[in-house]
Design a protein around this motif. Structure first.
Motif, PDB file in Angstrom:
ATOM      1  N   ASP A 294       1.115  -1.451   0.168  1.00 28.18           N
ATOM      2  CA  ASP A 294       0.095  -0.351  -0.340  1.00 28.18           C
ATOM      3  C   ASP A 294       0.872   1.351  -0.343  1.00 28.18           C
ATOM      4  O   ASP A 294       0.245   2.442   0.063  1.00 28.18           O
ATOM      5  N   GLY A 295       2.260   0.547   0.112  1.00 30.38           N
ATOM      6  CA  GLY A 295       3.090   2.347   0.051  1.00 30.38           C
ATOM      7  C   GLY A 295       3.994   2.607   0.533  1.00 30.38           C
ATOM      8  O   GLY A 295       4.571   3.281   1.437  1.00 30.38           O
ATOM      9  N   SER A 296       2.697   1.823   2.451  1.00 29.08           N
ATOM     10  CA  SER A 296       4.120   2.356   3.414  1.00 29.08           C
ATOM     11  C   SER A 296       5.368   1.332   3.153  1.00 29.08           C
ATOM     12  O   SER A 296       5.138   0.631   2.839  1.00 29.08           O
ATOM     13  N   VAL A 297       5.805   2.085   5.187  1.00 29.05           N
ATOM     14  CA  VAL A 297       6.598   1.456   5.163  1.00 29.05           C
ATOM     15  C   VAL A 297       7.074   0.625   6.416  1.00 29.05           C
ATOM     16  O   VAL A 297       6.266   1.104   7.336  1.00 29.05           O
ATOM     17  N   PHE A 298       7.868  -0.254   5.991  1.00 29.52           N
ATOM     18  CA  PHE A 298       7.408  -1.820   7.750  1.00 29.52           C
ATOM     19  C   PHE A 298       9.389  -1.480   8.400  1.00 29.52           C
ATOM     20  O   PHE A 298       9.941  -1.460   7.491  1.00 29.52           O
ATOM     21  N   SER A 299       8.963  -1.800   9.797  1.00 30.75           N
ATOM     22  CA  SER A 299      10.468  -2.008  10.231  1.00 30.75           C
ATOM     23  C   SER A 299      11.011  -3.543  10.026  1.00 30.75           C
ATOM     24  O   SER A 299       9.908  -4.219  10.829  1.00 30.75           O
ATOM     25  N   TYR A 300      12.139  -4.155   9.845  1.00 28.88           N
ATOM     26  CA  TYR A 300      12.509  -5.351   9.697  1.00 28.88           C
ATOM     27  C   TYR A 300      12.378  -5.574  11.203  1.00 28.88           C
ATOM     28  O   TYR A 300      12.310  -7.157  11.609  1.00 28.88           O
ATOM     29  N   VAL A 301      13.536  -5.088  12.429  1.00 23.66           N
ATOM     30  CA  VAL A 301      13.365  -5.036  13.726  1.00 23.66           C
ATOM     31  C   VAL A 301      11.729  -4.801  14.359  1.00 23.66           C
ATOM     32  O   VAL A 301      11.160  -4.017  14.245  1.00 23.66           O
ATOM     33  N   ARG A 302      11.597  -6.118  14.950  1.00 24.95           N
ATOM     34  CA  ARG A 302      10.000  -6.318  15.595  1.00 24.95           C
ATOM     35  C   ARG A 302       8.583  -5.843  14.563  1.00 24.95           C
ATOM     36  O   ARG A 302       8.081  -5.838  15.187  1.00 24.95           O
ATOM     37  N   THR A 303       9.328  -5.559  13.024  1.00 24.75           N
ATOM     38  CA  THR A 303       7.695  -6.240  12.407  1.00 24.75           C
ATOM     39  C   THR A 303       7.153  -5.040  12.470  1.00 24.75           C
ATOM     40  O   THR A 303       6.161  -5.532  12.406  1.00 24.75           O
ATOM     41  N   LEU A 304       7.744  -3.349  12.734  1.00 20.53           N
ATOM     42  CA  LEU A 304       6.708  -2.713  13.178  1.00 20.53           C
ATOM     43  C   LEU A 304       5.980  -2.180  11.826  1.00 20.53           C
ATOM     44  O   LEU A 304       6.763  -1.723  10.921  1.00 20.53           O
ATOM     45  N   THR A 392      14.993   9.413  -7.764  1.00 19.05           N
ATOM     46  CA  THR A 392      13.895   9.887  -9.548  1.00 19.05           C
ATOM     47  C   THR A 392      13.375   8.113  -9.667  1.00 19.05           C
ATOM     48  O   THR A 392      11.923   8.705 -10.146  1.00 19.05           O
ATOM     49  N   ASN A 393      13.114   7.290  -9.213  1.00 16.16           N
ATOM     50  CA  ASN A 393      12.872   6.385 -10.183  1.00 16.16           C
ATOM     51  C   ASN A 393      11.081   6.447  -9.688  1.00 16.16           C
ATOM     52  O   ASN A 393      10.707   6.747  -8.227  1.00 16.16           O
ATOM     53  N   PRO A 394      10.306   6.654 -10.207  1.00 15.85           N
ATOM     54  CA  PRO A 394       8.929   6.784 -10.615  1.00 15.85           C
ATOM     55  C   PRO A 394       8.371   6.154  -9.949  1.00 15.85           C
ATOM     56  O   PRO A 394       7.481   6.440  -8.749  1.00 15.85           O
ATOM     57  N   PHE A 395       8.700   4.921  -8.803  1.00 14.71           N
ATOM     58  CA  PHE A 395       8.371   3.581  -8.070  1.00 14.71           C
ATOM     59  C   PHE A 395       8.495   3.839  -6.889  1.00 14.71           C
ATOM     60  O   PHE A 395       8.065   3.267  -5.597  1.00 14.71           O
ATOM     61  N   ASP A 399       5.587   7.815   1.309  1.00 15.35           N
ATOM     62  CA  ASP A 399       6.685   7.192   2.408  1.00 15.35           C
ATOM     63  C   ASP A 399       7.603   7.125   2.983  1.00 15.35           C
ATOM     64  O   ASP A 399       8.568   8.023   3.323  1.00 15.35           O
ATOM     65  N   LEU A 400       7.823   6.404   1.495  1.00 15.31           N
ATOM     66  CA  LEU A 400       9.386   6.523   1.204  1.00 15.31           C
ATOM     67  C   LEU A 400      10.345   7.886   0.700  1.00 15.31           C
ATOM     68  O   LEU A 400      11.339   8.029   1.762  1.00 15.31           O
ATOM     69  N   ALA A 401       9.651   8.559   0.020  1.00 13.93           N
ATOM     70  CA  ALA A 401      10.190   9.646  -0.078  1.00 13.93           C
ATOM     71  C   ALA A 401      10.366  10.680   1.091  1.00 13.93           C
ATOM     72  O   ALA A 401      11.591  11.221   0.895  1.00 13.93           O
ATOM     73  N   ALA A 402       9.664  10.568   1.423  1.00 14.44           N
ATOM     74  CA  ALA A 402       9.690  11.344   2.721  1.00 14.44           C
ATOM     75  C   ALA A 402      11.177  11.051   3.710  1.00 14.44           C
ATOM     76  O   ALA A 402      11.826  12.393   4.323  1.00 14.44           O
ATOM     77  N   LEU A 403      11.034   9.932   3.747  1.00 15.03           N
ATOM     78  CA  LEU A 403      12.146   9.212   5.229  1.00 15.03           C
ATOM     79  C   LEU A 403      13.480   9.980   3.764  1.00 15.03           C
ATOM     80  O   LEU A 403      14.259  10.090   4.640  1.00 15.03           O
ATOM     81  N   LEU A 404      13.593   9.783   2.234  1.00 15.29           N
ATOM     82  CA  LEU A 404      14.951   9.700   1.725  1.00 15.29           C
ATOM     83  C   LEU A 404      14.902  11.493   1.880  1.00 15.29           C
ATOM     84  O   LEU A 404      16.293  11.716   1.855  1.00 15.29           O
ATOM     85  N   ALA A 405      14.381  11.907   1.825  1.00 12.82           N
ATOM     86  CA  ALA A 405      14.281  13.798   2.091  1.00 12.82           C
ATOM     87  C   ALA A 405      14.773  14.367   3.091  1.00 12.82           C
ATOM     88  O   ALA A 405      15.585  15.035   2.840  1.00 12.82           O
ATOM     89  N   SER A 406      14.621  13.236   4.206  1.00 14.07           N
ATOM     90  CA  SER A 406      15.302  13.986   5.529  1.00 14.07           C
ATOM     91  C   SER A 406      17.056  13.746   6.112  1.00 14.07           C
ATOM     92  O   SER A 406      17.292  13.984   6.882  1.00 14.07           O
TER      93      SER A 406
END
Length: 1000
Positions: A294-304, A392-395, A399-406
């Motif tokens: 769904d475009g969200s990001v999850f954490s492998y640590v503790r599977t958040l 610049t990758n369109p996919f 949510d991920l773009a916000a993390l990358l931009a920080s």
């Protein structure tokens, strides 16, 4: 034509001619009733005429001398065709691996790691390459670059018995016999016609096995010659891990079909943003983050923040918020490899005159097998082998773009881990095409008292073709990632790497690769021997044997061009790099071509010292020496001194010392540098497995935590990541390779034993016999590698290898770390002459048989009991001179061939009465400790039953039920594969077989 090619051509021509003569002569054979076979494969005395019952000179395994009543002076165990049939298996390694003398290695359950469906045997756990395999006392062509023999090649229907001796046997047979010898003896005296069929299936209605064999033999030319022909076919169905509950969840991997990234430790996103996004103030931004559909990001640590896409749970290991997220590869791996095999063997002999008998034989085997793994993983945590995704990758989702931009450098690319399920699983289909032929002449030296000679030439060839599917082109994937439109202009739909990926057929073709590897191995042997009586001493004949042998081994590995391709490493403007090995999936490989040869001179004398004295009925000394000139290491020598002391008719003492050698093989010397992905396990409660720098390991929490932290920093983990570093995978990238500077291995072995035969006429005791033998083997200059797990453990002083936690320690120098992720980058598992390998223990065998009527019971037939017990006193390995010894006694590991129970036994009881027989077997593997942990594994006990019924004098039926109690394997983590060691423990469960034998 060079000399090597000429020799091979000459051998080929000679053996083809000999085999043709033998096959043509079979037309004139007159079959008679198949001869019954008794104990140890010898003709049953009840079926022999007085003339046939005369005792001939015999040759025992481990010696070149023949003499009446000659007995082995080394510890020896013998099993027969009937023992093999009691296993219900279609491959002989099943029985061999049940014996206490063997540590099971690669076999029918070896999927990952795999050796292409081969069956290799490992005597004393000293390595398959140190177990010499013979067929009728002659070498079998090896199937691997290290000289290991695949016993799938042997003609199973004709194997009448197997003799196994422990301890060095190089004086008798040359290189490779450091652990001992397994001699497969074929019944070349078979007479008559015999048809055999067998069908087997597991209790879960899978893993079907079938075998069919036709054997013919008889005299030719009025008894001056003999011919035998055997044809066999066997098959075995594959079984997946998903078909067994214990292995359905196994093989955890941090590379998943959803895709993930580990942010560069030098360019991390905002810690505040990461904690706010996941709603966890304790979460660090140096962990692995995955991509939901769904475009969200999850954490492998503790599977958040994990969203199970479409109801599919790729995890299976940890519930969200509880443990780390990993991908379950287990269901997609094989529990049992399939097999489809054809065997043919023809052998014949013809007596020209009293001084010359010509003989020839031809062995042909072709078989197919395959191993299957989960879809190709491509990990971006490996510099120059992973993927970099531009911002610049369109996919990229919002949510991920916000993390990358920080990040401090928001325009930098990021790493991508991805498993390519859209291409299906990785499968390697293996085909083996093998033949080996021998032509020789032997006979008496007329005019000389009992002197004989034997001259033969032998040539063998193994052609292995491996076709791999499911591989991925790294360069093609990177082109799709770099394309401004996500690759849509290169293939329909492009490459949407975010979450689950559904590739179009065009894109699957664009990135998928099928590869074909070809391996060819040849062995040529020419040998001449002479033996007989030198003179008569008061205690008997002084006997001599000697000879000369030339041997050549040629090996060639020709990988697919794509597997051998290495792309230039390109450093991107943002600091990331791409390139390296072109293929992701099966390990890349480079070509290997090489050969070795030797000229060897050997002699042996049997000296009768004393006889017919009180407490010395016969005392013999057996001395042997071999001088070998190898093209690689020059001159080496081997020797032996064995003593055989027959105290009385019922008590015998045997023993001796041996020096054995093994010259390095083609692969060990010349193998090119290849990429590998060795297992290091996952972080356990003790922290011995996995990466010691992981903040959860006992290294980081133990008394030396500060020193461990400093060492991790010195190796390249950044200061910003050191206190949050976690390792969620179970493999690390590495390299393997040969070493042209290797020298020979040497072993010194000692054995001593007692053999007891009952002296009593009492019906209860007359059929009792026993033997007990002590062995001690020490190998120096061991050729091998220090595995990735051992490198990490040694570097971080697991057992005193690096007490000062010096980053320049030899173990630490064997691997590097990626400065971006901190993960182990390159574990160098390259061959070297390590230090010492030692093992010692006791073998005992007890046999007891009696007739029920003779002991006062009703006349209900005969009972036979047999027990073979092995006690492992010591098993140690030293990786470097002066370094500590690692004691492996009573332990089990996550690597094939490293299971060393202190106790192992095989016991059987058999009852027979008239046309009926019934038997039971007990297979016992003692309790063990998981190496490097305090985890105790219980003993395993498996019980089998078998029976037979002679319908007529010529037709008999048999059945087996193996693992009657349906005992499940002992599971532990990390196991070798499938949460266990499938070579040691029974992974199939209860299974049945029925067979029919018809003799004419």
């Amino acid at each position: 034509m060079n000399a090597s090619a000429y020799r091979r051509r000459l051998l080929n021509s000679s053996m083809a001619f000999g085999a043709s003569v033998a096959a043509a002569s079979l037309v004139f054979a007159t079959p008679t009733l198949a001869q019954d076979v008794g104990t140890a494969g010898q003709p049953d005395p009840a079926t022999q005429s007085d003339e046939a019952a005369q005792v001939d000179d015999v040759v025992v395994t481990g010696s070149r001398i023949s003499r009446q009543d000659y007995q082995a002076t080394s510890p020896i165990v013998t099993v027969t065709q009937e023992d093999f049939q009691a296993t219900g298996s279609v491959t002989i390694d099943t029985l061999v691996n049940d014996l206490p003398q063997f540590v099971p290695s690669v076999n029918s359950s070896s999927n990952n790691p795999s050796n292409g469906g081969q069956a290799n045997i490992n005597l004393r756990g000293l390595g398959t390459q140190r177990t010499l395999v013979l067929m009728n006392g002659r070498r079998v062509v090896p199937s691997n670059s290290d000289g290991t023999v695949d016993i799938n090649l042997l003609p199973t229907p004709l194997i009448q018995n197997i003799e196994v001796i422990s301890g060095g046997a190089s004086a008798a047979y040359g290189s490779d016999a450091l652990a001992g010898v397994a001699n497969f003896i074929l019944n070349e005296n078979f007479e008559g016609v015999q048809f055999d069929a067998q069908y087997g299936v597991t209790d879960r209605q899978d893993g079907v096995s079938e075998s069919y064999a036709l054997t013919l033999g008889g005299e030719i030319a009025d008894g001056r010659g003999h011919l035998v022909l055997s044809l066999g076919h066997s098959s075995r169905d594959q079984i997946f891990n998903r078909d067994r509950e214990f292995s359905a969840i196994s093989g955890p991997s941090g590379t998943t079909p959803l895709g993930s990234t580990t942010f560069d430790s030098t360019n991390l996103p905002s810690q505040t943003l990461v904690q706010s996004y996941f709603g966890d103030g304790a979460l660090t931004n140096t962990g692995q983050f995955g991509f939901n559909n769904d475009g969200s990001v999850f954490s492998y640590v503790r599977t958040l923040n994990f969203d199970s896409p479409g109801g599919i749970d790729y995890d299976g290991y940890a519930n969200p918020g509880v443990g780390d997220y990993v991908y379950n590869t287990g269901p997609l791996n094989l529990n049992q490899l399939g097999l489809n095999r054809w065997n043919a063997y023809v052998g014949g002999r013809y007596e020209i005159n009293a001084g010359a008998e010509v003989y020839a034989n031809l062995l042909f085997t072709e078989y197919d097998s395959a191993n299957e793994l989960a879809a190709s993983p491509a990990a971006g945590n490996v510099p120059a082998t992973g993927f970099r995704v531009p911002v610049t990758n369109p996919f990229i989702s919002a949510d991920l773009a916000a993390l990358l931009a920080s990040r401090p450098t928001p325009g930098g690319s990021f790493l991508l881990n991805k498993r390519f399920n859209a291409l299906g699983g990785r499968r390697a289909n293996e085909n083996y095409n093998v033949y080996q032929s021998t032509v020789g002449v032997r006979g008496d030296l007329v005019g000389l008292r009992d002197w004989t000679y034997d001259v033969y030439a032998q040539y063998g060839r193994v052609l292995r073709t491996s076709v791999q599917s499911g591989n991925v082109s790294r360069s093609a994937v990177q082109r799709l990632l770099d394309a401004a439109d996500g690759g849509a202009s290169l293939c329909a739909g492009g490459f949407d790497w975010y979450g689950e990926t559904a590739l179009s057929a065009e894109c699957a073709t664009y990135i998928g690769r099928t590869a074909q590897n070809v391996t060819e191995q040849e062995q040529s042997v020419v040998e001449a021997t002479l033996q007989g009586s030198l003179l008569e001493l008061p205690a008997g004949d002084l006997r001599f044997a000697g000879g000369i042998q030339y041997r050549e081994d040629v090996f060639a590995f020709r990988p697919d061009a794509s597997l051998a391709q290495v792309n230039p490493v390109v450093v991107r403007p943002d600091g990331g790099s791409v390139g390296g090995s072109e293929i992701a999936g099966f390990n890349p490989g480079q070509p290997l071509v090489g050969d070795t040869n030797s000229v060897e001179y050997f002699l042996e004398v049997l000296v009768p010292l004393l006889s017919d004295l009180p407490f010395i009925q016969q005392l013999d000394l057996n001395l042997g020496y071999r001088l070998s000139d190898y093209s690689t290491v020059g001159y080496v020598d081997a020797y032996k001194a064995d003593l055989d002391w027959e105290i009385t008719d019922f008590l015998r003492v045997r023993g001796g010392v041996q020096r054995a050698v093994r010259a390095p093989s083609v692969g060990e010397l010349f193998a090119p540098v290849n990429t590998s992905f060795p297992s290091v396990g996952t972080v356990s409660a003790t922290g011995i497995s996995g990466d010691p720098c992981d903040i959860r390991s006992s290294y980081r929490t133990g008394p030396n935590a500060a020193q461990v932290r400093d060492l991790c920093l010195a190796q390249g983990i950044s200061a910003s990541a050191i206190d949050a570093y976690v390792f969620t995978n179970n493999q690390v990238p590495g390299i393997t390779g040969g070493n042209p500077d290797l020298v020979e291995e040497t072993s010194d072995s000692f054995s001593a034993g007692l053999v007891i035969t009952s002296p009593y006429d009492n019906a209860w005791l007359s059929g009792f016999s026993a033997s007990i033998d002590y062995y001690d083997i020490e190998i120096e200059n061991v050729i091998g590698t220090i595995g990735a797990s051992a490198q990490l453990q040694g570097c971080f002083n697991a057992r005193g290898e690096n007490p000062t936690f010096d980053p320049n320690n030899g173990y630490c120098a064997l691997f590097d770390r990626d400065p971006l992720s901190g993960n182990v980058n390159q574990a160098r598992e390259v061959n070297g002459n390590l230090a010492t390998l030692k093992t010692s223990g006791i073998d005992a065998q007890f046999d007891w048989n009696f007739v029920l009527a003779d002991i006062g019971a009703p006349d209900w037939g005969n009972l036979n009991f047999n027990v073979v017990v092995g006690w492992l006193e010591n098993r140690e390995r030293q990786d470097a001179p002066g370094g500590p010894f690692t004691n492996r006694t009573g332990t089990i590991d996550s690597v094939f061939g490293n299971t060393f129970p202190e106790w192992k036994s095989l016991a059987s009881v058999n009852w027979s009465h008239g046309a009926f027989g019934l038997g039971a077997r007990w297979r016992h593997v003692g309790e063990m400790t998981q190496f490097g942990t305090t985890n105790e594994l219980d003993a395993a006990n498996y019980f089998d039953i078998n029976g037979s019924w002679d319908l007529t004098e010529r037709v008999s039926l048999r059945f087996t039920v193996n693992n009657v109690g349906d005992e499940q394997p002992i599971v532990y983590s990390p196991g070798v594969q499938a949460n266990t060691d499938p070579s040691t423990y029974d992974t199939l469960g209860r299974r049945y077989s029925v067979g029919l034998t018809a003799r004419f």
